[in-house]
Design an enzyme around this catalytic site. Structure first.
Site, PDB file in Angstrom:
ATOM      1  N   SER A  63       0.797  -1.231   0.000  1.00 47.37           N
ATOM      2  CA  SER A  63       0.000   0.000   0.000  1.00 47.37           C
ATOM      3  C   SER A  63       0.826   1.277   0.000  1.00 47.37           C
ATOM      4  CB  SER A  63      -0.973   0.010   1.186  1.00 47.37           C
ATOM      5  OG  SER A  63      -2.093  -0.801   0.907  1.00 47.37           O
ATOM      6  N   LYS A  66      -0.081   3.654  -2.756  1.00 46.88           N
ATOM      7  CA  LYS A  66      -1.080   4.724  -2.668  1.00 46.88           C
ATOM      8  C   LYS A  66      -0.439   6.098  -2.510  1.00 46.88           C
ATOM      9  CE  LYS A  66      -4.761   1.716  -0.898  1.00 46.88           C
ATOM     10  NZ  LYS A  66      -4.105   0.471  -0.509  1.00 46.88           N
ATOM     11  N   SER A 123      -6.440   3.096   4.129  1.00 48.17           N
ATOM     12  CA  SER A 123      -5.732   2.473   3.001  1.00 48.17           C
ATOM     13  C   SER A 123      -6.731   1.706   2.144  1.00 48.17           C
ATOM     14  CB  SER A 123      -4.623   1.538   3.493  1.00 48.17           C
ATOM     15  OG  SER A 123      -3.705   1.256   2.455  1.00 48.17           O
ATOM     16  N   LYS A 225       2.926   6.774   5.136  1.00 48.00           N
ATOM     17  CA  LYS A 225       2.081   5.658   4.709  1.00 48.00           C
ATOM     18  C   LYS A 225       2.654   4.323   5.156  1.00 48.00           C
ATOM     19  CE  LYS A 225      -1.600   4.261   2.524  1.00 48.00           C
ATOM     20  NZ  LYS A 225      -1.661   3.099   3.451  1.00 48.00           N
TER      21      LYS A 225
END
Length: 444
Positions: A63, A66, A123, A225
């Site tokens: 993730s 992202k 997420s 993140k």
């Protein structure tokens, strides 16, 4: 101090020193024993690497992907193509994405700001796919845009295949590339970077906490993140600002979220004091465009077929390259309401590039040009719409953008490259002109 006490004291020092050495050796051995581990700490003021381990080794970003999805969302916000209130339609494909998600339903819509919060905190995979389809026409095309942007930012070892980071064996990055992306987000999109410090987000009466456990727990951490898949292990990119110092740190491949967080906290504690206290400066230049070179780096010596399964979009005005561009109309799905601001008027874009008919063209293959646009994103979206208008004649060529300047203003040519002959290129233009698309052929 007596001799016996001195010996005992010296012995304690030696034992303490030996224990510290063993801890360091043990930590290093543990890291080396974890084949997935990679890490890097970069001074965000100078670009100096303060720590690295396997920093250029290919890793699955999960993730962390992202981060790039959000970079392109922030690009679109900055260019005025979308606003935070623009509603994003949810397709069946987006709604079907597995957790973590926001449990979006096919046919509903979600605002751009809700998408941003959903990506930063939850997420959310469904939100990532929805915004990718909206901005790129399809998630696959959006992933190509992500990879092109990565090249522009100097992320030479990164390839994206989706917008969310769910498993794909071809989607890889490195700790160094992720550090560059983290710094680029801070430098290029300072206005929107604040979203990464969001601690929680409520959607559809449900509260979602941020997966980044270091927010509020480690001094100076303000984002960015987390990521996890079974193949990647536990990943984290952290931005830290404290006492006039600033770093971006990356940990990839942690065995557990707890060990990942502990390693990140250790890196911050160890290297933060060694970071510069000097003035801030731009480390990663904003790319003025140059998608042609980005795509060339992504697909050297090959013609990659591009997806045609795009949602329906509004008809665009045909832009004549030799005439002023009248309006920068965004490509938007029919089901999505248009933003409530007026369409921006743009300056005249007269492309000075000599064409095959005027002479001066270089020897080589042939390409066609269908527009000159005020922004790269608009050029890419226009190319996506043209592909849909004539999928047969454009099936074996590659869409690119290329920048030029006129009167101190940068514009972006929208082109298809890879025609084998003049007749192929002229034939494609003839087909497009029948569909009210302005077009001319250029010999490379």
């Amino acid at each position: 101090m007596g001799r016996a006490n001195h010996v005992r004291f010296s012995g304690r020092i030696a034992a303490t020193f030996l224990f510290s050495v063993l801890l360091v050796i043990g930590g290093a051995a543990q890291a080396s024993a974890n084949s997935k581990y990679a890490g890097l700490v970069m001074d965000a003021k100078t670009g100096k690497v303060l720590y690295e381990s396997n920093a250029d080794a290919a890793r699955y970003p999960a993730s962390l992907t992202k981060m790039m999805t959000l970079y392109l969302v922030f690009d679109a916000l900055s260019s005025g193509r979308i606003s935070t209130g623009t509603r994003i339609p949810v397709s069946r494909n987006a709604a079907a994405e597995p957790p973590t998600n926001l449990a979006l339903k096919p046919g509903q819509s979600i605002t751009v700001e809700q998408v941003i919060y959903g990506l930063v905190t939850r997420s959310a995979n469904d939100a990532a796919t929805a915004i990718a389809e909206y901005l790129g026409g399809s998630e696959a095309k959006f992933a190509s845009m992500m990879t092109a942007k990565a090249r522009q930012l100097g992320m030479s070892r990164t390839t994206f295949k989706n917008a969310h980071g769910l498993p794909n064996s071809e989607q890889k990055s490195t700790a160094r590339d992720m550090a560059r992306l983290g710094i680029a987000l801070r430098e290029h999109h300072a206005r929107y970077y604040k979203y990464f410090s969001t601690r929680s987000f409520t959607y559809n009466k449900r509260r979602y906490g941020n997966h980044n456990n270091l927010l509020g727990r480690v001094e100076g951490v303000d984002g960015i993140k987390t990521g996890y898949t079974r193949a990647s292990g536990f990943n984290l990119v952290s931005s830290v600002n404290a006492n006039g110092r600033s770093i971006v740190a990356v940990v990839m491949g942690g065995r557990t979220s707890r060990s990942r967080d502990a390693q990140m906290a250790k890196l911050i504690k160890t290297y933060m004091d060694g970071a510069s206290t000097g003035r801030d400066r731009m480390l990663i230049a904003k790319a003025p465009g140059g998608a042609s070179s980005a795509f060339a780096a992504m697909i050297p010596g090959s013609r990659v077929p591009l997806p045609t399964d795009r949602p329906e979009v509004e008809t665009l005005t045909a832009y004549a390259p030799e005439q002023p561009v009248r309006a920068a109309a965004s490509v938007m799905p029919v089901s999505a309401p248009r933003p409530q601001e007026p369409v921006r008027q743009v300056a005249s874009a007269i492309d000075p590039m000599p064409t095959a008919s005027t002479g001066g063209a270089a020897v080589g293959g042939w390409l066609i040009q269908v527009a000159s646009m005020p922004s790269e994103d608009e050029a890419l979206l226009f190319l996506a719409e043209i592909e849909k208008k004539a999928p047969t004649v454009l099936a074996s060529v590659v869409p690119i953008t290329e920048t030029f300047e006129k009167g101190g203003v940068t514009y972006h040519r929208a082109r298809f490259v890879g025609f084998d002959s003049k007749s192929d290129a002229w034939g494609a233009c003839a087909t497009l002109k029948k569909k009210s698309v302005s077009c001319y052929a250029v010999q490379q």
